[in-house]
Design a protein around this motif. Structure first.
Motif, short mmCIF file in Angstrom:
data_model
loop_
_atom_site.label_atom_id
_atom_site.label_comp_id
_atom_site.label_asym_id
_atom_site.label_seq_id
_atom_site.Cartn_x
_atom_site.Cartn_y
_atom_site.Cartn_z
N SER A 138 -12.86 -24.29 66.00
CA SER A 138 -13.76 -24.74 67.05
C SER A 138 -12.94 -25.31 68.23
CB SER A 138 -14.90 -25.61 66.57
OG SER A 138 -14.24 -26.99 66.05
N ASN A 169 -11.99 -22.40 70.21
CA ASN A 169 -13.23 -21.43 70.91
C ASN A 169 -13.59 -21.98 72.02
OD1 ASN A 169 -12.97 -20.00 68.47
ND2 ASN A 169 -14.67 -20.70 67.47
N ARG A 170 -13.74 -23.44 71.99
CA ARG A 170 -14.31 -24.24 73.14
C ARG A 170 -13.25 -23.89 74.43
NH1 ARG A 170 -14.74 -28.42 71.10
NH2 ARG A 170 -13.03 -29.88 71.86
N LYS A 195 -13.05 -20.01 75.56
CA LYS A 195 -14.34 -19.45 76.01
C LYS A 195 -14.24 -19.85 77.55
CE LYS A 195 -18.40 -17.17 75.69
NZ LYS A 195 -18.93 -17.30 76.95
N THR A 225 -14.75 -15.31 73.34
CA THR A 225 -14.32 -16.23 72.17
C THR A 225 -12.93 -15.40 71.52
OG1 THR A 225 -15.70 -15.04 70.57
CG2 THR A 225 -16.81 -16.72 71.78
#
Length: 276
Positions: free
Chosen positions: A253, A256-257, A260, A266
Motif C-alpha cells: 500500500s 501504491n500511494r 499512483k 497503480t
C-alpha cells in the motif's frame, strides 16, 4: 452521479534502445511533486493541464507541447472542466544525445528546454503522429523515421545548451556524494544524520543544499528513486509485494500511494500493461 473515467496506458517500445510511451486521460488525477530520469515530452490532445516547473505554475492547453527536463521537479493536475488527455514519452539524456550527435548538433553542454510549454502547431502534429506510430504501427522504418524527425526538430527549435554552473567544486561534490549513495542504494534504510556524516556537513545544511541542487529534500528524492526501482522490478516480472519490499517501501500500500501519485497508474495496472 457522474463517475470519473481515467485511463493511463504505459507502452514500452524498442526505439532508441527502449522508450516508454504514455497515452492518458485524467479528470481527477493529481500528481505530487516528482521527477523522471528522462525528459518529459508530451502533447495535449484535449483539455488543459496545469503543472509546476521551475517554481512557477504553467498551463498547457490543447495542441501545446509540455517540456520538462530530466530530474526536474514538477507536478500536474487538470486546468479545465472534464480533465485532460495527452501523449508523452520520457527519453533519457543519452538517448537524445545520440540523435544530437548523429545530426551534427553541438553537444558541449547538456540539453535544456527553457520553456515549460510551447505553442508550435506543426511540431505538435509531428510529435503526435510519431507517438501514435509508436503505439499502433508495426512498420519499424516508419516508427523510427517519425520519432527521430520529431525529436530532432523539437531540439533544434526549442532546445538550448546549459553548461555546468560555476561554483566551488568541493561544496557540490559533498552533496553529490549523498545523491550518488541514494542512486546506488535507493532501498537502503539510512538516516539524515548518516547522510550528513557522509557529506561531512550538518543535517540542516545538507537538506538546504540538496533541495537547492536537486529540487527535492533527500527523503522525497529517495522516494522517487524507489518508485523508479519498483518500475524496473515490475517490468522484469517481480510480484508486486516483492517489488515493494525490494524497493524499500514498507508494504504494497505504501508503494501504491507513491506510484499512483508519480505515474498516474497503480502498480497493478502498470504490471498488466507490461504483459501486452
Amino acid at each position: 452521479m457522474k463517475t470519473s473515467r481515467e485511463i493511463a496506458n504505459y507502452h514500452r517500445v524498442d526505439e532508441l534502445g527502449g522508450l516508454e510511451v504514455l497515452s492518458a486521460r485524467y479528470e481527477q488525477q493529481t500528481f505530487s511533486r516528482h521527477t523522471h530520469a528522462g525528459y518529459t515530452l508530451g502533447v495535449i490532445d484535449q483539455g488543459a493541464q496545469r503543472f509546476l516547473r521551475n517554481g512557477a505554475n504553467h498551463i498547457a492547453p490543447q495542441d501545446s507541447i509540455i517540456l520538462v527536463n530530466h530530474d526536474e521537479v514538477h507536478d500536474g493536475h487538470s486546468a479545465s472542466e472534464g480533465g485532460w488527455s495527452y501523449k508523452a514519452i520520457y527519453p533519457l539524456p543519452e538517448q537524445l544525445q545520440l540523435i544530437r550527435s548523429e545530426a551534427g548538433l553541438s553537444d558541449t553542454g547538456s540539453l535544456y528546454f527553457r520553456e515549460p510549454v510551447v505553442h508550435d502547431p506543426e511540431l505538435a502534429g509531428l510529435l503526435r503522429q510519431a507517438l501514435h506510430s509508436l503505439q499502433h504501427s508495426a512498420n519499424r522504418l516508419e516508427r523510427e523515421t517519425l520519432l527521430y524527425g520529431a525529436l530532432l526538430k523539437l531540439m533544434q527549435r526549442h532546445g538550448k545548451e546549459r553548461r555546468a554552473l560555476e561554483e566551488p567544486a568541493a561544496a557540490r561534490n559533498r552533496i553529490e556524494l549523498v545523491r550518488n549513495f541514494l542512486h546506488d542504494q535507493p532501498a537502503a534504510d539510512i538516516s539524515l544524520q548518516e547522510l550528513a556524516n557522509l557529506a561531512g556537513i550538518n543535517s540542516c545544511h545538507l537538506v538546504r543544499q540538496f533541495q537547492r541542487y536537486y529540487g527535492l529534500p533527500p527523503h522525497a528524492y529517495q522516494i522517487q528513486l524507489r518508485v523508479r526501482l519498483a518500475q524496473r522490478l515490475i517490468r522484469s516480472g517481480h510480484r508486486l509485494m516483492d517489488a515493494a519490499l525490494d524497493a524499500g517501501f514498507t508494504d504494497q500500500s505504501h508503494l501504491n500511494r507513491h506510484f499512483k501519485k508519480t505515474l498516474g497508474v497503480t502498480p497493478g495496472q502498470y504490471a498488466r500493461q507490461q504483459s501486452h
